[in-house]
Structure formats: structure tokens, C-alpha cells
Design an enzyme around this catalytic site. Sequence first.
Site, PDB file in Angstrom:
ATOM      1  N   LYS A  81       0.847  -1.205   0.000  1.00 58.11           N
ATOM      2  CA  LYS A  81       0.000   0.000   0.000  1.00 58.11           C
ATOM      3  C   LYS A  81       0.879   1.252   0.000  1.00 58.11           C
ATOM      4  O   LYS A  81       1.903   1.299   0.692  1.00 58.11           O
ATOM      5  CB  LYS A  81      -0.915  -0.024   1.227  1.00 58.11           C
ATOM      6  CG  LYS A  81      -1.999   1.032   1.246  1.00 58.11           C
ATOM      7  CD  LYS A  81      -2.897   0.829   2.483  1.00 58.11           C
ATOM      8  CE  LYS A  81      -3.989   1.880   2.577  1.00 58.11           C
ATOM      9  NZ  LYS A  81      -4.823   1.715   3.794  1.00 58.11           N
ATOM     10  N   SER A 156      -9.806   2.276   2.946  1.00 62.80           N
ATOM     11  CA  SER A 156      -8.944   2.978   2.042  1.00 62.80           C
ATOM     12  C   SER A 156      -8.064   2.059   1.197  1.00 62.80           C
ATOM     13  O   SER A 156      -7.550   2.477   0.159  1.00 62.80           O
ATOM     14  CB  SER A 156      -8.039   3.938   2.837  1.00 62.80           C
ATOM     15  OG  SER A 156      -7.199   3.220   3.709  1.00 62.80           O
ATOM     16  N   SER A 180      -9.686  -0.315   7.118  1.00 66.42           N
ATOM     17  CA  SER A 180      -9.176  -0.244   5.747  1.00 66.42           C
ATOM     18  C   SER A 180      -8.481  -1.494   5.229  1.00 66.42           C
ATOM     19  O   SER A 180      -8.141  -1.558   4.049  1.00 66.42           O
ATOM     20  CB  SER A 180      -8.230   0.944   5.597  1.00 66.42           C
ATOM     21  OG  SER A 180      -8.972   2.130   5.574  1.00 66.42           O
TER      22      SER A 180
END
Length: 509
Positions: A81, A156, A180
Site C-alpha cells: 500500500k 482505504s 481499511s
Amino acid sequence: MTHDLTRWSAARMADALARREISAVELTQAHLDRIAAVDGAVHSYLHVDGEGALAQAQAVDDARGRDEDLHVMAGVPIAVKDVIATSGLPTTCGSRILAGWVPPYDATLVTKLKAAGMPILGKTNMDEFAMGSSTEHSAYGPSRNPWDLERIPGGSGGGSSSVLASFQAPLAIGTDTGGSIRQPAAVTGTVGTKPTYGGVSRYGLVALASSLDQAGPCARTVLDTALLHAVIGGYDPRDSTSIHAPVPEVVRAAQRADVTGMRIGVVKQLTGEGYQPGVQARFEESVQLLVDAGASVVEVDCPNFRFALAAYYLILPSEASSNLARFDAMRYGLRVLPDGVEDPSAEQVMAATREVGFGAEVKRRIILGTYALSSGYYDAYYGQAQKVRRLIADDFSRAFEVADVLVSPTAPTTAFKIGEKLDDPLAMYLNDVATIPANLAGIPGMSLPSGVADEDGLPTGFQILAPATQDQRLYAVGSALERELASRWGGHLLDRVPELATTGAEVTK
Ligand code: GLN
């Protein structure tokens, strides 16, 4: 052949590499080919590092050629990420304000991935600074859900979930501040764990809300998730909140998959009303499967959970407003000079840069947080929210006296359409209602697929929560449920993802 490789589990890849049936270069190249073919449509990646990944893979193959002792995961590629610092690779947090920033150092978890010999394919898309539930707040455009490209892949960490469901990486790293990792897993039919707070080092994570942030593993199976958890977990002297204890026995628990005699607590406040019928139905069936596998069920009452969302949306903006103050146009990334101002002051440059560099959701939360922390309001808002946090932790403590794990649906609905909730922040925040309590209390949680909803054919998520430091329980229960469900489905849920058109469209670099 190479296309098939990308559909294997990470465990199978690791095994085939160890037996020298495939090489790390071949495996990494298969994923790079897949990325080139489908990421134009899915947009999971913000940056792809083909050269770096192949070099890491070559190093593993060379070491194997010399019969060196290798980590079990050596040669298995991974996506990371974009909120996690990677030296030499851009790290933007999905924000314009960090465009062009290349960190001079690796996050501790990245150091661990590299030490294990896991090639890093690239950095995955996310809502700006990890604020959101859909990736629509990314400054670089949304990622798409491989089940239906018109729908969100969660957020997210929607880049890290869609990358798995579109077979562009077998493993990914996510971060979970309010859900997330778990909510994106739920809406894409993948697996993700938020470890106990402090179980995986936060060193090198760009901070959103430091008392809630936790990095963790994302994968397509519970065992793969455990294998990655074991690589990245453990004490780090560079993180002052790191737990000084060995990583829980997550791999062994996933392999044993034994729930005999386990007490499963269904959280009254996190089921029923407000949950989409298909989500609720798959949840109830899954609980029954665990009972059939030898567990018992109790209902637990967590009355203070009704305040969790409100407390979170005060604590998170407060901490975020403070953490994001470092983006001042002096130290990182973007710098914008105000229009028509001769000799602008530092404050004027800062204001102009933050105006252009931050998106609407980030600004909304900075304003909220600054207000909540201001003198005269601190006790009424931030102070009060911290007291609620204690009450929620107490609810968990009482619940864990009668249950070994707690369960609920992960998210109230299946994946919604891109654009559907973008203009309604409250509707967006409601996605987190079931995941937030775990962050507030610092306990571990996992989401794994429980099936698809009858009404829309989209994946539904099953959440498991355990007491702090007892992460292995998530894997025991998750693995048992996965086994029971697989025998019902006669295969893996992701086999049902529609074949993506391989357009060969330009990959976003
Ligand atoms: N959706 C939540 C939020 O917007 C979760 C964020 C996260 O876990 N990073 O805050």
C-alpha cells in the site's frame, strides 16, 4: 501456463519455488504480465516496479542456485500500500501533496519483506492519506472492484484488495485505522487481518491516526494471510508502541483450523437491523457452519458500540490534523507559490500548497480535528471521545469473558457503485460501523469471505475479533470456516470473478 501461476495461492507458490518447479523470476514475470494486461481496467497500482521486482527475484533464484538457506516465502511477490515508505520507490499516500516524493528509507515491514526475499511488484492505490472506504478519495482516481468494474473495491486499501481479486499479486500489505484492511477484503471476496495494535511495526507508515493505525496482511486465503503475518510481525525498537513479544502462532493455527470447544460470541449491536439481507444471511449460515465444526455460540451485548463511530470520527480527525501538519511545503513533495504575492511568507506558501495539495475529505477532517482539539472544546469533544473509547474497551473485556472470539458481518453492505456515496460523507462513514470498535480497543480482527449476497451476487464479509495478542484465534476460526465454505462451494470464491478483458492498456506508473 504463466497466466495460471497468478491464480495459485501464495502457499502453493512458496512450495513450488522450494521444489524448484518454478523460478522466482518466472513467477514475478507472470505477475508483471498480468498487471500489464489488466491494471489499465482495475487501477490497483499507483506505481509498478518491474525492474526492481525482477532484480529481487533474480537474487532469490541465484541464492537458491547456491543452495543457500532461504525464507519459506522467498520469491513470492507482493504489493505494498502506498502509505508505506519504500526507499527508492515513490510513496504518495494517494495524495497530490506527496507527488514525486521518494523516501530515503524503508518501513520496518518492507525491510522484513526484502529480508525474506519477497519481490515488491509495486505500490497500491488508496484513499488520500487512508481516509475513506472506496478509494474514490485517491488523488489519482479510484481503483475498481474486479467483481464489477463499476463498483468500489473498498477503502482505504482498495488497491490492495483489488490487486488480489484480479490476480495481479498473491499477497498485499494494507493498513487498518478504522477498517481499511477488513472492509476492502469484505467487498472483494478476499482475506485481511488487522493485527493487535503494536503487533506489526508502524515505523515507516505515514501516520493517519497514530493510536489507531495498524499495518497487516492481505491475501486470498487464510493460510496465505497467516504466512504474510508471520513475515511482517514482531517487536521493533523503532516503534515505541510495538509489542515486546513473539508473533502469535498464526501459521500453526491456520493449518490446524480447529474450533472444537471454542465459544463464538455474536455481537448483538453489529448484526441484524441496518445490514443488507444477503450480508446478514451469509453471516448466519457461517455461524452455523462453525457450530457444525464443533464451536458453541453465545450472544454478547456491547451497549457502548453505538457510540463508536462518533468517538472515532473525533479521535481520528484530531490525530490526523496533528500528523498532517508536517506537510508544510518545506519538507516533502509539492510546493506551491501563492498567485500574485511578491515575496510570500512561509505561512502563505504553506497555505497555498495545502490548498492545492489536499483533497476535500482530507481538508474536512483537518478542520474537524483542529476544531475538536481547540482550547475550550478539547474536553467536550476529544476528551469525551477518549472516555467512550474506554467504555468500548470495557465492553470487549466483558464480552471476552464469555466468548473466545467475537463475530459479525464485516461491512453492512456489499460493494456499492462508484459515485454512489461520494457526496455523502456520513453514508461513507457508516461503512465502518462494524470495524471501528476493534481499532478503538486495539484488538485484532480479520475479514474473510462468507459467500455472495443473493440480491446482487457480490461478495459478503465475515469478521472475527479476538482479545489483544490472541491473533492466532482469528486464524483458527477463519481457517475452519474457510474449509467448511470451500466444501460447500466446491472451490474458491474468487473462481467466480468474471474474466477481465485483457486490454493491454497502459499501466499507470
Ligand atoms: N474508512 C475509514 C476512514 O475513513 C477507515 C480508514 C482506515 O482504516 N484507514 O477513516
